[in-house]
Scaffold this active site. Structure first.
Site, short mmCIF file in Angstrom:
data_model
loop_
_atom_site.label_atom_id
_atom_site.label_comp_id
_atom_site.label_asym_id
_atom_site.label_seq_id
_atom_site.Cartn_x
_atom_site.Cartn_y
_atom_site.Cartn_z
N ASP A 73 -12.69 -32.86 7.61
CA ASP A 73 -13.63 -31.73 7.57
C ASP A 73 -14.79 -32.03 6.61
O ASP A 73 -15.08 -31.27 5.67
CB ASP A 73 -12.92 -30.45 7.16
CG ASP A 73 -13.30 -29.27 8.06
OD1 ASP A 73 -13.94 -29.48 9.10
OD2 ASP A 73 -12.95 -28.12 7.72
N HIS A 94 -10.52 -24.63 7.15
CA HIS A 94 -10.92 -25.68 6.21
C HIS A 94 -9.79 -26.05 5.24
O HIS A 94 -9.53 -27.23 4.99
CB HIS A 94 -12.16 -25.22 5.43
CG HIS A 94 -12.81 -26.30 4.62
ND1 HIS A 94 -13.24 -27.49 5.16
CD2 HIS A 94 -13.12 -26.36 3.30
CE1 HIS A 94 -13.79 -28.24 4.22
NE2 HIS A 94 -13.73 -27.58 3.08
N SER A 149 -13.68 -32.65 2.81
CA SER A 149 -14.86 -31.85 2.51
C SER A 149 -15.89 -32.66 1.72
O SER A 149 -16.42 -33.64 2.23
CB SER A 149 -14.44 -30.57 1.77
OG SER A 149 -15.48 -29.62 1.75
#
Length: 405
Positions: free
Chosen positions: A269, A330, A246
């Site tokens: 991600d 996620h 992330s």
């Protein structure tokens, strides 16, 4: 390095809750807060590395939460409001207090060849142990993994040590999580200064890793009986990778652009929006993006597309690759789902184990191919040749981009 084949078959790790690392080596871990040149408050890492120790030799699997205070940060990662996270923190700590991680704390380093290095950067509201399944798996394949805990106010909980009243005594100093603006667009601007801090920490951290391999001597602000001189001369500083999830993926891309000591990068991600425009002209290294199916969006993919051509994945060994994991969310690339399995706090993706397996095989395959030029690990064919990953690995993105371009 000698391998204990009975370790994996004995069920020794059963009951820990996190997946057994897939590599041939047992895993050790230790925390370190080194004072670094240019940062007088130190950096905070958890180091994961290969070992031959077992619990029978006096080492134990440490608690997954580094400290009770981290339970609040864990709830922040689950998108709880800050106040609610603070109130529910004690309950979370009670539920997760017995959760262990699959690495033996303080176990000796065991390697017959120098260990390549992976720096790992967590996402928003994360911490140094939130990705222990990923980090332990990589360490089991013979890497030293340095999972940093960022001090940019993006960690759910983090602390440092400051000198008390100018003396030589150090005291703990809490670094609070800064709540981002409610506007999605404003959050991008909010994250840019944090990304600058993260970049500095990663580069200082890699300097520390070089120091660890060189003299093995440094000032550690954490009390520890671990002999860090075990790493002296045992690190492969040529084969070094950068990795993150992330916001840690954004940190990864930025680090690749700024420091060519990183030979390859993997973004899980990746949250691309805070990354500077034009960074594709500065990143020269091989780069793999592994996205989840239910989190990415159009603008984020467009920025990602500047670094990898998502429309042209025909090369069997592309140096820039984008892969999406079908059915994934996620948080499936963190420990969250595995940790929640034993609690009533949240539902868990029923395909989580297979998603984790595919995720790690992709990471190991890409590292082997582009760090070591090992053609026996074709990332392109992983979904076709491996039944554990069949139906999960999708080359490219599931986000609609053609109709909007």
């Amino acid at each position: 390095m000698a391998v204990n084949p009975g370790w994996r078959q004995s069920g020794m790790l059963q009951g820990i809750g996190l997946p057994v690392p897939s590599g041939p080596h047992q895993v050790g871990c230790v925390d370190v807060m080194p004072l670094c040149k240019g940062d007088d408050s130190g950096l905070l890492f958890r180091l994961y590395y290969p070992t031959e120790a077992t619990p029978d030799s006096g080492y134990h699997y440490p608690p997954w939460l580094p400290d009770n205070s981290y339970s609040t940060g864990f709830l922040l990662y689950k998108r709880f409001p800050y106040f609610a996270a603070g109130v529910l923190g004690p309950l979370t700590n009670m539920l997760l207090g017995g959760q262990k991680m699959p690495a033996l704390h303080g176990a000796p380093v065991t390697t017959s060849t120098p260990l390549p290095v992976i720096m790992f950067s967590h996402g928003v509201a994360g911490m140094r142990t939130l990705y222990s399944a990923v980090c332990c798996d990589l360490a089991s394949h013979g890497y030293l993994v340095a999972a940093i805990e960022h001090r940019d106010h993006s960690a759910g909980y983090c602390y440092t040590k400051h000198r008390k009243n100018g003396s030589e005594e150090f005291v703990d100093h809490w670094i609070p999580y800064d709540k981002p603006p409610s506007s999605f667009e404003e959050e991008h601007t909010f994250r840019v200064p944090q990304l600058t801090i993260r970049r500095k920490e990663i580069l200082l951290g890699l300097d520390f890793i070089h120091q660890l391999d060189g003299s093995g001597e440094f000032e550690n602000l954490l009390q520890s009986d671990f002999d860090f001189k075990q790493f002296k001369g045992k690190l492969d500083l040529v084969h070094t990778a950068m990795m993150g999830h992330s916001f840690g993926g954004a940190t990864t891309v930025t680090a690749l652009a700024d420091d060519k000591r990183f030979r390859v990068g993997i973004g899980l991600d990746t949250y691309m929006m805070p990354v500077e425009d034009g960074i594709e002209d500065k990143v020269e290294q091989p780069l793999l993006f592994i996205n989840t199916w239910n989190w990415q969006w159009y603008k984020n993919i467009i920025k990602m597309k500047q670094l990898v051509d998502v429309d042209s994945q025909t090369d069997k060994y592309p140096t820039r690759q984008l892969i999406t994991l079908r059915g994934s969310y996620h948080e499936d690339q963190s420990d969250v789902g595995f940790v929640y399995m034993s609690t009533p706090l949240s539902s868990v993706n029923p395909d989580l184990a297979n998603i984790h397996t595919a995720n790690m095989k992709l990471c190991v395959a890409f590292l082997n191919r582009h760090l070591w030029n090992d053609s026996t690990y074709p990332v392109k064919d992983l979904d076709e040749s491996d039944t554990d990953s069949s139906g999960i690995v999708y080359h490219g993105t599931n986000v609609e981009i053609e109709s909007k371009s």
